[in-house]
Design an enzyme around this catalytic site. Structure first.
Site, PDB file in Angstrom:
ATOM      1  N   GLN A  13      -4.175  52.716  71.130  1.00  0.00           N
ATOM      2  CA  GLN A  13      -3.016  52.368  70.866  1.00  0.00           C
ATOM      3  C   GLN A  13      -2.383  53.159  69.483  1.00  0.00           C
ATOM      4  O   GLN A  13      -1.487  52.638  68.918  1.00  0.00           O
ATOM      5  CB  GLN A  13      -2.566  50.899  70.716  1.00  0.00           C
ATOM      6  CG  GLN A  13      -2.742  50.301  72.068  1.00  0.00           C
ATOM      7  CD  GLN A  13      -1.763  50.603  73.136  1.00  0.00           C
ATOM      8  OE1 GLN A  13      -0.579  51.206  72.601  1.00  0.00           O
ATOM      9  NE2 GLN A  13      -2.161  50.796  74.253  1.00  0.00           N
ATOM     10  N   SER A  14      -2.957  54.233  69.206  1.00  0.00           N
ATOM     11  CA  SER A  14      -2.614  55.085  68.274  1.00  0.00           C
ATOM     12  C   SER A  14      -1.335  55.533  68.445  1.00  0.00           C
ATOM     13  O   SER A  14      -0.789  56.093  69.303  1.00  0.00           O
ATOM     14  CB  SER A  14      -3.665  56.284  68.141  1.00  0.00           C
ATOM     15  OG  SER A  14      -3.003  57.325  67.249  1.00  0.00           O
ATOM     16  N   ASN A  15      -0.287  55.159  67.394  1.00  0.00           N
ATOM     17  CA  ASN A  15       0.766  55.909  67.568  1.00  0.00           C
ATOM     18  C   ASN A  15       0.955  57.412  67.157  1.00  0.00           C
ATOM     19  O   ASN A  15       1.886  57.804  67.289  1.00  0.00           O
ATOM     20  CB  ASN A  15       1.823  54.959  66.410  1.00  0.00           C
ATOM     21  CG  ASN A  15       1.801  53.559  66.939  1.00  0.00           C
ATOM     22  OD1 ASN A  15       2.539  53.059  67.788  1.00  0.00           O
ATOM     23  ND2 ASN A  15       1.488  52.752  66.069  1.00  0.00           N
TER      24      ASN A  15
END
Ligand SMILES: Cc1ncc(COP(=O)(O)O)c(C=O)c1O
Length: 329
Positions: A84-86
């Site tokens: 879920q890396s932005n």
């Protein structure tokens, strides 16, 4: 450094190159209903609305990082992160805008302190957007952050073996250029604050803001989203590089970072009960969304500080984005 030398370096200073990727200044506005409820003068800085690939603090960093990528005449940008890396999502968008290939090594939830067994779901959300931006995503089973960095290096070497010119960007875009972006961002504030509160993880947001307000009355308070107190040492590694880009300032050490570790909850990348409650409170009083992994925990830290009388006066919450993680499946 003697003052005359510092002044001379400042005069000779050429700021790093920047390419426009986001809408700035981002909105800055008061939270009237919550200010009334809490008995403080609460404001918010909306980097969630900066317009790059659904917003977030990485957009500012990318304006400088991508200028450096173009200067290096790179064809492929390689990074790594959690599912879920932005950062990977916004990097994917920036690469698409500039016609560059983006590749990322990914683990569902890399760790230094092993996460609890009941991990959240990590699919969808940012991963969906990464694939829409055409990011070459390479999935690996969970391991340590060091394992993930090795996988990113292997990926970079793979592209180089094909003859591509590769630019490597560290996790979260946290390099001195990333910190410089937040040093500059401070200039968008048109009034003073007693405290600026935000989510802190890989350190460039924190380092840039702390430099910008060094020597002022404004407290720069990072709410840690990682459980390991050693992250402050990693943050301090950015300090000499930022001083080179913005001469004349201090050189921070780990103990100069004001970090509150009490709101991480069960672990990095895992929502917390107080974070979820803070998320609902802001949504239901002001109609503003937070993300469960970073900004909700930071806002929980702010609410807790106000409730305990530790945060008073005019407070700014710097919203660093992350909204797509709300849709993780
Ligand atoms: C939404 C969000 N907020 C805050 C942060 C922390 O910013 P930094 O990595 O600059 O400490 C991140 C980093 O991953 C993020 O994605």
């Amino acid at each position: 450094m003697p003052t005359i030398m510092a002044a001379r370096r400042k005069l000779e200073h050429v700021p790093p190159a920047r390419i426009p990727l986001i809408q700035t200044p981002t909105p800055l506005h008061r939270l009237d209903r919550l200010s009334r409820e809490l008995g403080v003068d609460l404001w918010i800085k909306r980097d969630d609305l900066n317009g790059l690939a659904m917003g977030g603090n990485k957009g500012r960093k990318l304006e400088y990082l991508m200028a450096d990528v173009l200067a290096a005449r790179a064809e492929v940008v390689v990074t790594c992160g959690a599912a879920q890396s932005n950062f990977i999502r916004q990097l994917g968008g920036a690469c698409a805008m500039l016609g560059l290939k983006c590749a990322a090594a990914i683990m569902p939830l890399p760790f230094d302190v092993e996460p609890p067994a009941d991990q959240p779901q990590t699919g969808g959300g940012n991963l969906l957007l990464d694939s829409l931006f055409g990011v070459d995503l390479r999935f690996h089973p969970n391991g340590t952050w060091d394992d993930l960095y090795s996988q990113a290096e292997a990926l970079a070497l793979e592209y180089e073996a094909l003859g591509a010119r590769v630019y490597r960007i560290p996790v979260g875009g946290s390099s001195p250029l990333g910190a410089y972006a937040f040093f500059e961002a401070a200039k968008e504030l048109d009034r003073t604050f007693d405290t600026i509160v935000f989510a802190s993880s890989s350190g460039s947001t924190h380092t840039g803001l702390a430099y910008a307000f060094a020597g002022t009355q404004t407290r720069i308070l990072g709410i840690a989203c990682d459980p390991e107190p050693e992250i402050a040492e990693d943050f301090a590694l950015l300090a000499p590089g930022l001083t080179a880009l913005a001469p004349g300032g201090p050189i921070f050490t780990a103990s100069d970072y004001d970090l509150d570790f009490r709101h991480v909850g069960p672990g990095y990348g895992i929502p917390s009960a107080t974070g979820d409650a803070a998320l609902k409170r802001l949504a239901q009083t002001e109609g503003i969304l937070l993300d469960p992994i970073y900004t909700a925990k930071a806002f929980a830290g702010l609410l807790d500080g106000v409730a305990r009388g530790l945060l008073v006066g005019r407070i700014l919450f710097w919203h660093t984005g992350g909204i797509p993680a709300l849709f993780a499946t």
